[in-house]
Design a protein around this motif. Sequence first.
Motif, mmCIF file in Angstrom:
data_model
loop_
_atom_site.group_PDB
_atom_site.id
_atom_site.type_symbol
_atom_site.label_atom_id
_atom_site.label_comp_id
_atom_site.label_asym_id
_atom_site.label_seq_id
_atom_site.Cartn_x
_atom_site.Cartn_y
_atom_site.Cartn_z
ATOM 1 N N UNK A 117 0.816 -1.259 0.111
ATOM 2 C CA UNK A 117 0.121 -0.064 -0.012
ATOM 3 C C UNK A 117 0.826 1.288 -0.081
ATOM 4 N N UNK A 118 2.016 1.307 0.630
ATOM 5 C CA UNK A 118 2.594 2.410 1.096
ATOM 6 C C UNK A 118 3.535 2.669 -0.115
ATOM 7 N N UNK A 119 4.040 1.707 -0.534
ATOM 8 C CA UNK A 119 4.813 1.582 -1.858
ATOM 9 C C UNK A 119 3.995 2.434 -2.940
ATOM 10 N N UNK A 120 3.029 1.709 -3.158
ATOM 11 C CA UNK A 120 2.150 2.393 -4.463
ATOM 12 C C UNK A 120 1.989 3.885 -4.377
ATOM 13 N N UNK A 121 1.623 4.431 -2.908
ATOM 14 C CA UNK A 121 1.487 5.832 -2.795
ATOM 15 C C UNK A 121 2.695 6.669 -2.799
ATOM 16 N N UNK A 122 3.766 6.187 -2.238
ATOM 17 C CA UNK A 122 5.027 7.007 -2.152
ATOM 18 C C UNK A 122 5.827 7.006 -3.493
ATOM 19 N N UNK A 123 5.790 5.864 -4.277
ATOM 20 C CA UNK A 123 6.276 5.688 -5.539
ATOM 21 C C UNK A 123 5.630 6.516 -6.611
ATOM 22 N N UNK A 124 4.574 6.783 -6.569
ATOM 23 C CA UNK A 124 3.711 7.694 -7.551
ATOM 24 C C UNK A 124 2.730 6.558 -8.042
ATOM 25 N N UNK A 125 2.270 5.668 -7.625
ATOM 26 C CA UNK A 125 1.411 4.816 -8.446
ATOM 27 C C UNK A 125 0.016 4.942 -7.778
ATOM 28 N N UNK A 126 -0.119 5.754 -7.026
ATOM 29 C CA UNK A 126 -1.663 6.007 -6.505
ATOM 30 C C UNK A 126 -2.561 6.675 -7.306
ATOM 31 N N UNK A 127 -3.888 6.580 -7.109
ATOM 32 C CA UNK A 127 -4.666 7.277 -7.972
ATOM 33 C C UNK A 127 -5.041 8.635 -7.874
ATOM 34 N N UNK A 128 -6.018 9.306 -8.673
ATOM 35 C CA UNK A 128 -6.662 10.595 -8.517
ATOM 36 C C UNK A 128 -7.704 10.383 -7.685
ATOM 37 N N UNK A 129 -7.926 11.304 -6.731
ATOM 38 C CA UNK A 129 -9.237 11.148 -5.760
ATOM 39 C C UNK A 129 -10.140 11.581 -6.367
ATOM 40 N N UNK A 130 -11.513 10.914 -6.288
ATOM 41 C CA UNK A 130 -12.902 11.567 -6.858
ATOM 42 C C UNK A 130 -13.346 12.823 -6.573
ATOM 43 N N UNK A 131 -12.856 13.312 -5.202
ATOM 44 C CA UNK A 131 -13.500 14.630 -4.790
ATOM 45 C C UNK A 131 -11.929 15.398 -4.436
ATOM 46 N N UNK A 132 -12.400 16.731 -3.727
ATOM 47 C CA UNK A 132 -11.046 17.482 -3.404
ATOM 48 C C UNK A 132 -10.361 16.644 -2.393
ATOM 49 N N UNK A 133 -8.835 16.827 -2.437
ATOM 50 C CA UNK A 133 -8.160 15.682 -1.642
ATOM 51 C C UNK A 133 -8.557 16.315 0.024
ATOM 52 N N UNK A 134 -8.801 17.575 0.462
ATOM 53 C CA UNK A 134 -8.728 17.721 1.898
ATOM 54 C C UNK A 134 -9.984 17.003 2.535
ATOM 55 N N UNK A 135 -11.222 17.148 2.007
ATOM 56 C CA UNK A 135 -12.355 16.203 2.523
ATOM 57 C C UNK A 135 -11.991 14.689 2.270
ATOM 58 N N UNK A 136 -11.263 14.409 1.194
ATOM 59 C CA UNK A 136 -11.020 12.839 1.151
ATOM 60 C C UNK A 136 -9.966 12.467 2.262
ATOM 61 N N UNK A 137 -9.003 13.387 2.664
ATOM 62 C CA UNK A 137 -8.158 12.896 3.647
ATOM 63 C C UNK A 137 -8.822 12.821 5.114
ATOM 64 N N UNK A 138 -9.906 13.777 5.083
ATOM 65 C CA UNK A 138 -10.646 13.786 6.453
ATOM 66 C C UNK A 138 -11.353 12.283 6.568
ATOM 67 N N UNK A 139 -11.936 12.004 5.471
ATOM 68 C CA UNK A 139 -12.505 10.689 5.429
ATOM 69 C C UNK A 139 -11.710 9.434 5.707
ATOM 70 N N UNK A 140 -10.591 9.727 5.295
ATOM 71 C CA UNK A 140 -9.500 8.492 5.436
ATOM 72 C C UNK A 140 -9.006 8.415 6.813
#
Length: 245
Positions: A117-140
């Motif tokens: 999981x962490x490798x995907x995100x840190x290496x740049x293989x994460x996806x584009x969030x469907x909504x603004x990142x700030x509320x998305x971060x809050x949900x996560x």
Amino acid sequence: MTEARPVPAYARFFQGFILGKLVYEMPGGPRLMKFATVINFQKALMFPYLLGLMWLYRHHSSAHTTAAWIYVGLHGTYGLVWYLKDKTFPDPGWQQRITIVGAIDSIIGVLGWYWLFGWLLISGHGGTYPINEKPWFAIAITLSTLGMAIMIAADAQKYYTLRVQRGLITDGMFRYVRHPNYTGEMMIYLGFALLVWQWIPFAVLAWVWFGLFTANMMAKEASMSRYPEWAAYKKRTTWVIPFIL
């Protein structure tokens, strides 16, 4: 006390083959360690592992995003929370001793996939969030943090209650759902997967939740069915989500 109902075939397969044959009974030498030791190693190593990834990909913009730092804080902290939990009120189910081969199998089959999981995100293989990142971060963050609290509270209640009195636990964290520790664990990793927002973490979670978690809950319920109050308790509760599932 009545006779417990048989464990469903689905649960027998997963527990008997995945945990039994590939971990607990896997040949390859003496049983040198507890299964809990392997799990604790994977969990407690998460902070240095993730920080190591950030150093390795320090020249990539993906290693310096807000999402990457939030992920390091959440997953790294969860690893320490799990380690402290095991040292304070250990789960008897993880105290069986296993061989080196069994430990390797557990990493390859389940535990090691969480490092992805962490490798995907840190290496740049994460996806584009469907909504603004700030509320998305809050949900996560909300899902993972609340999940840690639920998992800790449920495991602590079970551990200390059963030390005083054996039997079916039907109050507290177990009042509305029969497996609140799994509820918490699922919320934790769902929050991590939302931060990555790529199909691979969700495929891993599907394998763990609908394979191992479901089998473990089925086996646990077969054992709990021996208590006279089980039928009434099962009727008024759900598996992991209150009033829904």
